[in-house]
Scaffold this active site. Structure first.
Site, short mmCIF file in Angstrom:
data_model
loop_
_atom_site.label_atom_id
_atom_site.label_comp_id
_atom_site.label_asym_id
_atom_site.label_seq_id
_atom_site.Cartn_x
_atom_site.Cartn_y
_atom_site.Cartn_z
N LEU A 108 -38.22 -13.95 -22.87
CA LEU A 108 -37.15 -15.71 -23.43
C LEU A 108 -35.53 -16.35 -23.44
O LEU A 108 -35.40 -17.12 -23.17
CB LEU A 108 -37.76 -15.16 -24.80
CG LEU A 108 -37.67 -16.86 -26.00
CD1 LEU A 108 -38.87 -18.03 -24.74
CD2 LEU A 108 -38.32 -16.86 -26.61
N ILE A 111 -34.86 -18.03 -20.54
CA ILE A 111 -35.46 -19.49 -20.68
C ILE A 111 -34.08 -20.27 -21.48
O ILE A 111 -33.77 -20.84 -21.29
CB ILE A 111 -36.69 -19.85 -21.05
CG1 ILE A 111 -37.64 -18.90 -20.08
CG2 ILE A 111 -37.36 -20.84 -20.89
CD1 ILE A 111 -37.72 -18.73 -18.52
N GLU A 112 -34.03 -19.51 -22.97
CA GLU A 112 -33.63 -20.51 -23.57
C GLU A 112 -31.75 -20.53 -23.23
O GLU A 112 -31.45 -21.87 -23.46
CB GLU A 112 -33.45 -19.22 -25.29
CG GLU A 112 -34.77 -19.78 -26.22
CD GLU A 112 -35.31 -21.11 -26.85
OE1 GLU A 112 -34.44 -21.88 -26.37
OE2 GLU A 112 -36.33 -21.28 -26.35
N SER A 113 -31.24 -19.86 -22.74
CA SER A 113 -30.15 -19.92 -22.99
C SER A 113 -29.57 -19.06 -21.68
O SER A 113 -28.11 -18.77 -21.26
CB SER A 113 -29.32 -19.39 -24.27
OG SER A 113 -29.50 -17.59 -23.69
N TYR A 216 -42.20 -25.11 -21.21
CA TYR A 216 -41.66 -24.30 -21.61
C TYR A 216 -42.01 -22.27 -21.53
O TYR A 216 -41.73 -21.47 -20.87
CB TYR A 216 -41.79 -24.02 -23.56
CG TYR A 216 -40.77 -23.07 -24.28
CD1 TYR A 216 -39.12 -23.23 -23.48
CD2 TYR A 216 -41.28 -22.40 -24.89
CE1 TYR A 216 -38.46 -22.93 -24.59
CE2 TYR A 216 -40.15 -21.06 -25.71
CZ TYR A 216 -39.57 -21.66 -25.97
OH TYR A 216 -38.67 -20.30 -26.19
#
Length: 473
Positions: A108, A111-113, A216
């Site tokens: 994850l 995807i986030e950072s 997402y």
């Protein structure tokens, strides 16, 4: 705070040990050939370990295909973010397995950072897991003048997994939990309620949601597919061995970041990558009782720390402003130049430092005390716009005093007394020119907030103007 963690991650067959049904039977050759053999050898590389823990249902649609193409046509981007992840992935996977959560969630932060713990979004979300300030506080991530735990590798991972477990407990579906992580649990709940009312489906793909949230889970699925079969997408994943990259080292004293990196024989950039919450030149032991160091450097740091005899470990400390003051005055009191004070404490021009603010200042050679836990955990810098004033004089009315002049213009009596070189209880004669310093926007109209006497004066002035006007007519 979230309730008890939810530990459901897959089917019972994946999470419960097999139990025999009926009497034990010999395994024949035909039966042996038809049964899968579970490997007892631990995976040698972390990617394989992650693949073995995949437990979320796959999402298959055009958006997933679109994201697969996007990533696969950017091999340099994949290489950068996977190499960056090598410092953190082992810890994340360990935490997921301990909680019996799907190891897809270890992907994850891609995807986030892009696994950048220093990442900050336009909406002020920060860190590897991109926590908003309020959500971070809800999950006990401290954010103060000395550190931001939203960037901390251990603290933010703990908080993110707590949050994801909470969301899974609410929705019972990992795709919906991920949508809520991105969009907010309230938004997802309302979207589900709308679909239920309209007789529509309530799965992730059924809900009406913003474009970012719509993409997402497909993004995560695309990264999962690439990790599962890198050769299909012509992707090269860097070797990440299946053992810890870092270990924790306890801190017993405040210490400068530069000195800590030097004692560990670690480059400053690498030290900050493992300790990204320390966004000041000093780490306060009372607030950050441990640091992370590469596995092979931890013992070296401890030896060098114990043997260090060249003075203090920290050249910085905390100072609390006793009253509201400008940076020049604060700099004078703490023995710094104004430029240095502004720079290290991020104080912009034309701002005052409010009383109670905690500033980072040089630590004297004679100071033996480290910063207390209360200050380390709660220190904040509060600023207020600097008010430009102009010296002006006003005529005293009959019976006026220092106190009444101060009240008339919203000033401190002590300031009025000081400006006029009189005592606090002094009275002024009618017509006396009293010196006051007023904000520029009030200097032209000093009675913008008149008291009762000012209101009467305004009324008398208005009456005179009316009389004069009638005479002219």
């Amino acid at each position: 705070m979230p309730g008890d963690p939810v530990l459901m991650t897959g089917s019972d067959a994946n999470t419960k040990p097999p139990t025999p049904h009926g009497p034990l039977q010999a395994i024949t050759q035909s039966r042996a050939g038809s049964q899968k053999i579970a490997s007892t050898e631990p995976p040698k590389e972390l990617w394989d370990r992650i693949r073995r823990g995949f437990a979320m249902p796959d999402l298959q649609n055009e958006l997933v295909t679109d994201r697969e193409q996007w990533y696969s046509t950017r091999p340099e981007y994949i290489q950068r973010m996977t190499e960056r992840s090598s410092k953190y992935l082992f810890h994340v996977v360990e935490e997921l397995e301990m909680r019996q959560m799907p190891t897809e969630l270890a992907l994850l932060p891609f995807i986030e950072s892009a696994f950048n713990p220093q990442a900050v979004s336009s909406a002020k979300a920060a860190g590897m897991w991109q926590f908003m300030p309020a959500t971070g506080k809800y999950f006990d991530l401290k954010q103060n003048v000395f550190r931001d735990d939203r960037r901390d590798v251990l603290a933010s991972t703990r908080a993110a997994l707590d949050y994801l477990q909470k969301l899974y407990g609410m929705f019972g579906d990992w795709h919906l939990a991920l949508a809520a992580y991105n969009w907010g649990e309230g938004s997802v709940g309302r979207a589900i309620a709308r679909n239920q009312k309209a007789g529509l489906g309530t799965r992730y793909e059924d809900l009406n949601m913003p474009a970012e949230t719509r993409l997402y889970v497909p993004k995560l699925q695309a990264v999962k597919n690439i990790v599962a079969n890198p050769q299909v997408f012509n992707a090269e994943l860097p070797l990440i061995e299946n053992h810890p990259y870092f270990q924790q080292v306890r801190l017993s004293r405040d210490i400068d970041v530069a000195l800590a990196a030097k004692l560990a024989n670690v480059a400053i950039a690498d030290f900050k990558a493992l300790n990204p919450s320390a966004h000041r030149p000093v780490i306060l032991a009372a607030g950050t009782p441990q640091i992370l160091l590469p596995w092979d450097n931890a013992a070296l740091f401890q030896r060098n720390f114990d043997a260090y005899t060249r003075g203090q470990y920290a050249s910085w400390t905390a100072w609390t402003a006793p009253g509201t003051m400008n940076p020049a005055e604060a700099a004078k009191r703490t023995g710094m130049s104004e430029a240095d004070l502004r720079d290290v404490n991020n104080i912009p021009p034309r701002m005052l430092i409010k009383a109670g603010s905690t500033l980072l200042v040089p630590r004297s050679a004679q100071s033996e005390s480290d910063v207390t836990s209360h200050v380390a955990d709660n220190g904040q810098v509060s600023l207020a716009p600097e008010i430009l004033t102009r010296r002006t004089t006003v005529k005293a009315r009959k019976g006026e005093s220092v106190a009444s002049i101060a009240k008339r213009y919203g000033l401190l009596p002590s300031s009025v007394a000081e400006w006029n070189d009189v005592g606090m209880s002094a009275a002024f004669k009618l017509g006396h020119q009293v010196v006051v310093f007023l904000p520029l926007n009030r200097a032209a109209a000093p009675a913008s907030h008149p008291g009762r006497s000012n209101v009467k004066a305004v009324k008398r002035s208005s009456s005179r103007e009316i009389v004069k006007s009638k005479k002219r007519r």
